[in-house]
Write an enzyme that holds these catalytic residues in place. Structure first.
Site, PDB file in Angstrom:
ATOM      1  N   ASP A  68       0.860  -1.189   0.000  1.00 26.26           N
ATOM      2  CA  ASP A  68       0.000   0.000   0.000  1.00 26.26           C
ATOM      3  C   ASP A  68       0.900   1.244   0.000  1.00 26.26           C
ATOM      4  O   ASP A  68       2.066   1.178   0.387  1.00 26.26           O
ATOM      5  CB  ASP A  68      -0.914   0.023   1.233  1.00 26.26           C
ATOM      6  CG  ASP A  68      -1.898   1.191   1.175  1.00 26.26           C
ATOM      7  OD1 ASP A  68      -2.499   1.412   0.121  1.00 26.26           O
ATOM      8  OD2 ASP A  68      -2.050   1.904   2.190  1.00 26.26           O
ATOM      9  N   SER A  69       0.306   2.363  -0.408  1.00 24.96           N
ATOM     10  CA  SER A  69       1.053   3.617  -0.360  1.00 24.96           C
ATOM     11  C   SER A  69       1.404   3.966   1.091  1.00 24.96           C
ATOM     12  O   SER A  69       2.391   4.654   1.329  1.00 24.96           O
ATOM     13  CB  SER A  69       0.210   4.737  -0.958  1.00 24.96           C
ATOM     14  OG  SER A  69      -1.014   4.819  -0.277  1.00 24.96           O
TER      15      SER A  69
ATOM     16  N   TYR B  49      -0.728   8.679  -2.383  1.00 29.38           N
ATOM     17  CA  TYR B  49      -0.672   8.519  -3.829  1.00 29.38           C
ATOM     18  C   TYR B  49      -1.896   9.150  -4.507  1.00 29.38           C
ATOM     19  O   TYR B  49      -1.897   9.355  -5.723  1.00 29.38           O
ATOM     20  CB  TYR B  49      -0.690   7.030  -4.204  1.00 29.38           C
ATOM     21  CG  TYR B  49       0.628   6.278  -4.084  1.00 29.38           C
ATOM     22  CD1 TYR B  49       1.731   6.792  -3.402  1.00 29.38           C
ATOM     23  CD2 TYR B  49       0.751   5.020  -4.663  1.00 29.38           C
ATOM     24  CE1 TYR B  49       2.916   6.069  -3.306  1.00 29.38           C
ATOM     25  CE2 TYR B  49       1.929   4.294  -4.578  1.00 29.38           C
ATOM     26  CZ  TYR B  49       3.003   4.819  -3.888  1.00 29.38           C
ATOM     27  OH  TYR B  49       4.167   4.100  -3.804  1.00 29.38           O
ATOM     28  N   GLY B  50      -2.942   9.378  -3.713  1.00 37.64           N
ATOM     29  CA  GLY B  50      -4.269   9.696  -4.247  1.00 37.64           C
ATOM     30  C   GLY B  50      -4.336  10.827  -5.264  1.00 37.64           C
ATOM     31  O   GLY B  50      -5.139  10.787  -6.185  1.00 37.64           O
TER      32      GLY B  50
ATOM     33  N   CYS C 252      -4.244  -1.341  -2.371  1.00 34.38           N
ATOM     34  CA  CYS C 252      -4.373   0.111  -2.516  1.00 34.38           C
ATOM     35  C   CYS C 252      -5.206   0.334  -3.768  1.00 34.38           C
ATOM     36  O   CYS C 252      -4.827  -0.131  -4.858  1.00 34.38           O
ATOM     37  CB  CYS C 252      -2.981   0.725  -2.675  1.00 34.38           C
ATOM     38  SG  CYS C 252      -2.991   2.480  -3.030  1.00 34.38           S
ATOM     39  N   ASN C 253      -6.317   1.000  -3.619  1.00 33.15           N
ATOM     40  CA  ASN C 253      -7.188   1.234  -4.769  1.00 33.15           C
ATOM     41  C   ASN C 253      -6.517   2.118  -5.811  1.00 33.15           C
ATOM     42  O   ASN C 253      -6.673   1.912  -7.005  1.00 33.15           O
ATOM     43  CB  ASN C 253      -8.488   1.894  -4.317  1.00 33.15           C
ATOM     44  CG  ASN C 253      -9.395   0.917  -3.619  1.00 33.15           C
ATOM     45  OD1 ASN C 253     -10.220   0.281  -4.236  1.00 33.15           O
ATOM     46  ND2 ASN C 253      -9.226   0.759  -2.309  1.00 33.15           N
ATOM     47  N   THR C 254      -5.785   3.127  -5.332  1.00 33.62           N
ATOM     48  CA  THR C 254      -5.157   4.057  -6.257  1.00 33.62           C
ATOM     49  C   THR C 254      -4.137   3.326  -7.129  1.00 33.62           C
ATOM     50  O   THR C 254      -4.109   3.495  -8.355  1.00 33.62           O
ATOM     51  CB  THR C 254      -4.487   5.209  -5.472  1.00 33.62           C
ATOM     52  OG1 THR C 254      -5.445   5.716  -4.529  1.00 33.62           O
ATOM     53  CG2 THR C 254      -4.052   6.321  -6.381  1.00 33.62           C
TER      54      THR C 254
ATOM     55  N   GLU D   1      -3.896   9.635   8.025  1.00 36.68           N
ATOM     56  CA  GLU D   1      -2.444   9.442   8.209  1.00 36.68           C
ATOM     57  C   GLU D   1      -1.924  10.344   9.332  1.00 36.68           C
ATOM     58  O   GLU D   1      -0.978  10.014  10.016  1.00 36.68           O
ATOM     59  CB  GLU D   1      -1.678   9.728   6.907  1.00 36.68           C
ATOM     60  CG  GLU D   1      -2.007   8.761   5.779  1.00 36.68           C
ATOM     61  CD  GLU D   1      -0.970   7.650   5.578  1.00 36.68           C
ATOM     62  OE1 GLU D   1       0.217   7.879   5.830  1.00 36.68           O
ATOM     63  OE2 GLU D   1      -1.368   6.548   5.157  1.00 36.68           O
TER      64      GLU D   1
ATOM     65  N   CYS E 242     -11.243   2.840  -0.676  1.00 38.37           N
ATOM     66  CA  CYS E 242      -9.889   3.255  -0.317  1.00 38.37           C
ATOM     67  C   CYS E 242      -9.579   2.482   0.946  1.00 38.37           C
ATOM     68  O   CYS E 242     -10.394   2.451   1.885  1.00 38.37           O
ATOM     69  CB  CYS E 242      -9.812   4.756  -0.054  1.00 38.37           C
ATOM     70  SG  CYS E 242      -8.209   5.246   0.620  1.00 38.37           S
ATOM     71  N   THR E 243      -8.412   1.868   0.969  1.00 41.35           N
ATOM     72  CA  THR E 243      -8.118   0.956   2.080  1.00 41.35           C
ATOM     73  C   THR E 243      -7.903   1.695   3.407  1.00 41.35           C
ATOM     74  O   THR E 243      -7.852   1.063   4.460  1.00 41.35           O
ATOM     75  CB  THR E 243      -6.895   0.094   1.746  1.00 41.35           C
ATOM     76  OG1 THR E 243      -5.833   0.960   1.314  1.00 41.35           O
ATOM     77  CG2 THR E 243      -7.224  -0.882   0.649  1.00 41.35           C
ATOM     78  N   HIS E 244      -7.775   3.010   3.359  1.00 42.49           N
ATOM     79  CA  HIS E 244      -7.695   3.770   4.612  1.00 42.49           C
ATOM     80  C   HIS E 244      -9.072   3.921   5.281  1.00 42.49           C
ATOM     81  O   HIS E 244      -9.161   4.117   6.483  1.00 42.49           O
ATOM     82  CB  HIS E 244      -7.169   5.184   4.349  1.00 42.49           C
ATOM     83  CG  HIS E 244      -5.691   5.265   4.159  1.00 42.49           C
ATOM     84  ND1 HIS E 244      -5.050   4.713   3.082  1.00 42.49           N
ATOM     85  CD2 HIS E 244      -4.729   5.856   4.914  1.00 42.49           C
ATOM     86  CE1 HIS E 244      -3.750   4.959   3.172  1.00 42.49           C
ATOM     87  NE2 HIS E 244      -3.544   5.659   4.275  1.00 42.49           N
TER      88      HIS E 244
END
Ligand code: DGL
Length: 282
Positions: free
Chosen positions: A19-20, A51-52, A82-84, A167, A201-203
């Site tokens: 993931d980012s 990364y978004g 990571c979706n992005t 974050e 989004c994995t966040h």
């Protein structure tokens, strides 16, 4: 395939999860619950996250570097959690890079598994997608879903503030909650018939309870982790050639491109456990 020497610990063929930043830990958690026997290496490119808002070229370049790094650590299989990265880099890596790097190795993303599940989640056939700018602008959910269920009506909304809020651990602050509420209300306002929201989004699973509270019980708020874990399990059943080379010591290493003390501290809210990460340059 023989076991590859892992430069960090023992001789293993782990599953790589990339993931980012921290978000992929929500996916890793679910994968490890479902498939605890395998070895895992988690790589967070925290030094270059988020990364978004980055361009296609840059997300592709960073993601390819991460994938190559995980391959070098012995991972025959890498999940882009990571979706992005899945939206902007996966297809090119699968089609152009993998055949040149190693035709046995595999890289899988999170968008296809999620879209395959959407039909079974919605009754109204009206679904909302929340994601980063990159994921939403790529149109990946709409493009993929058209293949399985063209009857489903999708509305989507980008939430560029959410990853930085999470974050920086500011998502529970008054201002943070206000931003999140505005975005959720915007999405709901786009279509009265939405009965399912995909946290693309994995966040965002970190915000799942709050979003559920905002939208009420008539709308399901869905995180991708359990879906990706189930699909990975199915993938390994239909790909025994991959399953049999994966090592099974139940271990997990956490690697970050950022400072490890910061990673260890912030990872706690995603994993609910203490971890010790290692710093890497990719
Ligand atoms: N976790 C990433 C995703 O699922 C986004 C985070 C970022 O913007 O770097 O899209």
């Amino acid at each position: 395939m023989v076991a590859f020497f892992c430069s960090f610990e023992i001789m293993i063929n782990p599953i790589g999860v990339f993931d980012s930043g921290y978000g992929g830990l929500t996916v890793l958690n679910e994968i490890r619950k479902q498939l605890p026997q395998y070895d895992y290496i988690y790589l967070g490119d925290n030094a270059r996250a988020p990364y978004g808002n980055r361009s296609f070229d840059v997300v592709y370049e960073f993601t390819l570097e991460a994938v190559k790094f995980l391959f070098e650590q012995g991972c025959p299989l890498v999940i882009l959690a990571c979706n992005t990265a899945s939206a902007k880099a996966l297809r090119t890596i699968q089609q152009n890079d993998l055949p040149l790097i190693d035709s046995f190795k595999r890289v899988l993303g999170v968008i296809r598994p999620s879209t395959e599940e959407i039909k079974s989640l919605t009754n109204s056939n009206h679904v909302g997608i929340l994601g980063t700018n990159g994921t939403i602008q790529s149109g990946s959910y709409i493009i993929e879903l058209r293949k399985f269920a063209p009857e489903i009506h999708i509305v989507q909304h980008a939430c560029p503030m959410w990853v930085p809020l999470i974050e920086n651990n500011s998502h529970k602050s008054k201002a943070g909650k206000m931003f999140i509420k505005e975005d959720v209300e915007h999405l709901i306002g786009m279509d009265d018939l939405i009965d399912t929201i995909i946290l693309a989004c994995t966040h965002y699973p970190i915000l799942q309870d709050y979003i559920q509270e905002l939208v009420g019980p008539k709308i399901k708020v869905i995180a991708q982790g359990p879906i990706v874990a189930k699909k990975l399990e199915n993938y390994l059943v239909v790909h025994p050639e991959m399953e049999k080379v994966l090592s099974i010591n139940g271990s997990c290493q956490y690697l970050t491109t950022e400072n490890t003390a910061i990673f260890n501290q912030n990872a706690r809210q995603f994993l609910n456990q203490e971890i010790e990460s290692k710093h890497v340059l990719i």
